[in-house]
Design a protein around this motif. Structure first.
Motif, PDB file in Angstrom:
ATOM      1  N   LYS A   7      69.494  17.969  47.186  1.00  0.00           N
ATOM      2  CA  LYS A   7      69.222  17.030  46.480  1.00  0.00           C
ATOM      3  C   LYS A   7      70.577  17.063  44.664  1.00  0.00           C
ATOM      4  O   LYS A   7      70.338  18.538  43.892  1.00  0.00           O
ATOM      5  CB  LYS A   7      68.202  17.090  45.795  1.00  0.00           C
ATOM      6  CG  LYS A   7      67.457  15.972  44.667  1.00  0.00           C
ATOM      7  CD  LYS A   7      67.506  16.684  43.159  1.00  0.00           C
ATOM      8  CE  LYS A   7      67.296  15.440  42.389  1.00  0.00           C
ATOM      9  NZ  LYS A   7      66.376  16.100  40.685  1.00  0.00           N
ATOM     10  N   GLY A 151      61.412  12.699  36.998  1.00  0.00           N
ATOM     11  CA  GLY A 151      61.637  13.945  38.434  1.00  0.00           C
ATOM     12  C   GLY A 151      62.008  13.518  39.869  1.00  0.00           C
ATOM     13  O   GLY A 151      61.730  14.364  39.864  1.00  0.00           O
ATOM     14  N   ASP A 154      62.901  15.346  43.011  1.00  0.00           N
ATOM     15  CA  ASP A 154      62.971  16.643  43.104  1.00  0.00           C
ATOM     16  C   ASP A 154      61.969  16.568  44.882  1.00  0.00           C
ATOM     17  O   ASP A 154      61.996  17.868  45.342  1.00  0.00           O
ATOM     18  CB  ASP A 154      62.404  17.489  41.966  1.00  0.00           C
ATOM     19  CG  ASP A 154      63.481  17.557  40.703  1.00  0.00           C
ATOM     20  OD1 ASP A 154      64.246  18.311  41.266  1.00  0.00           O
ATOM     21  OD2 ASP A 154      63.107  17.548  40.018  1.00  0.00           O
ATOM     22  N   GLY A 209      62.692  21.613  32.366  1.00  0.00           N
ATOM     23  CA  GLY A 209      62.474  20.539  33.220  1.00  0.00           C
ATOM     24  C   GLY A 209      63.135  20.597  34.137  1.00  0.00           C
ATOM     25  O   GLY A 209      63.076  19.373  35.178  1.00  0.00           O
ATOM     26  N   VAL A 210      63.752  21.778  34.886  1.00  0.00           N
ATOM     27  CA  VAL A 210      64.076  22.180  36.217  1.00  0.00           C
ATOM     28  C   VAL A 210      63.453  21.385  37.503  1.00  0.00           C
ATOM     29  O   VAL A 210      64.270  20.961  37.702  1.00  0.00           O
ATOM     30  CB  VAL A 210      64.864  23.675  36.587  1.00  0.00           C
ATOM     31  CG1 VAL A 210      66.987  23.137  36.808  1.00  0.00           C
ATOM     32  CG2 VAL A 210      63.933  24.341  35.407  1.00  0.00           C
TER      33      VAL A 210
HETATM   34 MG    MG Z   1      65.421  15.960  37.338  1.00  0.00          MG
END
Ligand code: MG
Ligand code: ASP
Length: 408
Positions: A7, A151, A154, A209-210
């Motif tokens: 990803k 996000g 992910d 935030g990963v």
């Molecule tokens: Mg992200």
């Protein structure tokens, strides 16, 4: 031959050059004889830009149309990455979330993946294609394109790794892995080689935030090892996996990381009658409006009146105020306040379970440096404090030092 899901986040595909770079990396993985499914996010800040555009037209655009709009970001990147792979002489095909068989529930803008039907993916892989799938989107039973929340790519990546029984799930980003704190805030932060699902989950929900927290939940549920690493180097990143066995626990760091979440608003409802069912009515209304609540504190009880304070994300503000105007009088409360200008600072570490005094040390560090703690919440492996936003980054640095994370 292994099956690998890779990803790539928005910063990895931010422009044509970067897309070509990702294509090389993907091609190299395929050249090693692997089957590769690639999941991509929208280019750079595209999703933010699309949201801004809609906000210039309406302050409260319909969620269905927002999904329709936001889903276009990922569609640009899948097509461009496939073109880049084809340019390198590879067989590649792009698929939208719906084409890739990603099914979701009907919740606009925050949909959950219910199922991945791999038939098309398997067919394309068997035909020798590198398959490039749009992250962040899927198809709901009512025939709509839904997005998975910010996000969300992910989660698309991990879900595909689960469904395809992939041997490896790599999440490529613009940093070297998961750090003890955000290196932009704490220059002495360092990369963590391996982190447990639970710690990662707490770090992610505390604002590191990963990874989207839901992707970590999913990885934990299915025992998928996730390798978070940099798109721009070959270095090993951070492996997210089951925690170390108990006997190693004491050797580990008490605190593994410090996280900062600026996406916080604090809501206080005052003069709430001290009666059975009041909190349930308030939080049921929030739940029905799909507003995610984080910390909750009830206090007061003077003259049989309480105050209830909770936190949620900044993007809920408009929806929230509408709802509270209606619900607050209904539960017999007098007034409410919504404050932004606050942030959540959290320390996370599995070692906390066996080491007393961690919370005390955190509060001392903050009070010694003149911070007023507005709210506190804890889990077994996390302590979070709400402090004023303007000095929150400083709090992160102080805690990083206080818990011995500055030295590797
Ligand atoms: Mg992200
Ligand atoms: N493009 C979406 C976002 O910016 C999804 C993602 O990047 O994971 O939130």
């Amino acid at each position: 031959m292994a099956r690998i899901v890779q990803k790539f986040g928005g910063s990895s595909v931010a422009n044509a050059e970067k897309i070509k770079n990702v294509a090389k990396r993907v091609a190299a993985t395929a050249d090693e004889g692997n089957q590769v499914v690639v999941v991509v996010s929208a280019m750079g800040d595209t999703t933010d830009d699309l949201i801004d555009l809609a906000k210039q037209i309406s302050l409260d655009p319909s969620q269905r149309e927002m999904d329709m709009l936001m889903a276009t970001g990922e569609q640009q990147s899948i097509a461009l990455l496939s073109i880049a792979l084809q340019e390198l002489g590879k067989k590649a095909i792009s698929l939208t979330g719906p084409q890739a068989g990603i099914h979701t529930d009907c919740v606009a803008s925050k949909a959950k993946i219910t199922e991945v039907n791999c038939a098309r993916l398997e067919k394309e892989l068997n035909a020798g294609n590198i398959v490039v799938v749009a992250g962040f989107q899927g198809l709901s039973p009512d025939g709509e394109i839904r997005t998975l929340g910010r996000g969300g790519s992910d989660t698309s990546g991990v879900a595909l790794a689960v469904a395809l029984k992939a041997d490896l799930c790599e999440i490529f980003t613009d940093v070297e892995g998961v750090f003890t704190a955000d290196p932009r805030i704490v220059p002495k932060a360092h990369k963590i080689d391996s982190i447990s699902y639970d710690e990662m989950l707490e770090m992610a929900s505390a604002g590191a935030g990963v990874l989207q927290p839901r992707s970590v939940e999913l990885a934990k549920q299915y025992g998928i090892h996730v390798h978070v690493r940099s798109t721009f180097t070959q270095n090993k990143g951070t492996i997210v996996q089951e925690g170390n066995k108990m006997e190693n626990l004491e050797k580990e760091m008490v605190v593994s990381g410090v996280a900062l979440d600026r996406n916080v608003i604090k809501v206080s409802v005052f003069d709430v009658p001290d009666e059975i069912g009041v909190a349930s009515k308030l939080f049921r209304a929030l739940a029905d409006a799909r507003i995610n609540v984080d910390m909750i504190i009830q206090g007061g009880d003077r003259n049989r009146l309480n105050s209830i304070t909770f936190t949620t994300g900044k993007d809920e503000k408009i929806k929230l105020e509408k709802l509270l105007n209606d619900v607050v009088p209904k539960i017999g409360a007098k007034e409410y306040t919504v404050s932004d200008g606050v942030s959540k600072v959290s320390i996370v570490g599995a070692g906390m379970i066996t080491n007393p005094g961690v919370a005390a040390k955190m509060f001392e560090t903050l009070s010694d440096n003149g911070f007023n703690i507005e709210l506190i919440s804890t889990s077994e492996i996390k302590v979070s404090c709400i402090v004023k936003e303007d000095r929150a980054a400083e709090a992160v640095c102080l805690l990083h030092t206080a818990f011995d994370l500055d030295k590797e």
